[in-house]
Scaffold this active site. Sequence first.
Site, PDB file in Angstrom:
ATOM      1  CG  LEU A 203      -1.867   1.182   1.354  1.00 29.74           C
ATOM      2  CD1 LEU A 203      -2.851   1.196   0.200  1.00 29.74           C
ATOM      3  CD2 LEU A 203      -2.608   1.135   2.681  1.00 29.74           C
ATOM      4  CG  ASP A 204       3.498   4.133  -2.686  1.00 27.41           C
ATOM      5  OD1 ASP A 204       3.695   4.926  -1.754  1.00 27.41           O
ATOM      6  OD2 ASP A 204       4.086   4.218  -3.787  1.00 27.41           O
TER       7      ASP A 204
END
EC number: 3.4.23.-
Length: 300
Positions: free
Chosen positions: A176-177
């Site tokens: 998750l960025d």
Amino acid sequence: MRDVFIDDWIFGAFISLIMNYLLLWATGRILNKNRAGWRLLAAAFFGSIYYFVLCFRMAIGTVGNYELIIFIGTGILMLVIAFPQRSVKELLRTIGLFALLLVLTSGVTYFLLYPPFFPAAAYYNPWQVVLVNILSLLVVTELGWGLVHQVLLEKECLFALRLSVNGNSREFSALLDTGNTLVDPLTRHPVLVVESQVLQGVVPPEILALSERMAEGGLPDNKALEFSPDWMARIRFISYTSVGRQKGFLLGFRPDEVCLLDKEPKRLPPVVIGLYQFAKLGGEGKYQALLPSTLLNGVY
């Protein structure tokens, strides 16, 4: 009748403000939360007010057996003030980490101030205690950062995905960025960046070759764009900037679907796949893609 030194309470509340702020900042840093300075300061000030009121109540003898509940409630309210909480699960995770940092920091501080090999307890002025508390917090957050980060990364930030295109599918892990803000300029769909080697056998070799050529700075010619009509309709060119590279183009394509592999597969909103041709995204191979946080908004 006994003497009451209110200046000691005020000074203690000030010290509490400093330590509360640092603990909240460290919690937000580890959990990668938005750390708005005014929210952290407001939460820390709320905690310092609790300290001042506690001193007053102790002086007049109104502290009872329920004080632990008030203490815990104050800590939870501080976290709610400091960080926006999107769910009960997220709040519980934040509470757990904050409590862990508090306990570890207090333990390290006590050991440094009163080590077992000292023959007798030494006297320390309040500023010395603050300094040791800060050093203890740095030890806990920095030296212990690797382990804490790894646990949080594996438990909360990695997602198993399955990509499907033309009847072929591939499963991989994505990080998750929140910093991935790439979008397709035509459809405005978010871009899921995936290591190109992961998609070998799913994406035609000529697509991967074109992606590699563009990563090296080359531009496609007419021959390089000779794909089937289906793939011509899927291809996207995505402009990006990054550290060490002022500007470049990422070759992307539109998949049939991308599913989040939870207890039950959940289809993600429309997305474009960006082919990543450089070094591995995850240095140790823990993940092969960067998942934009906006894609999860349509799932949870």
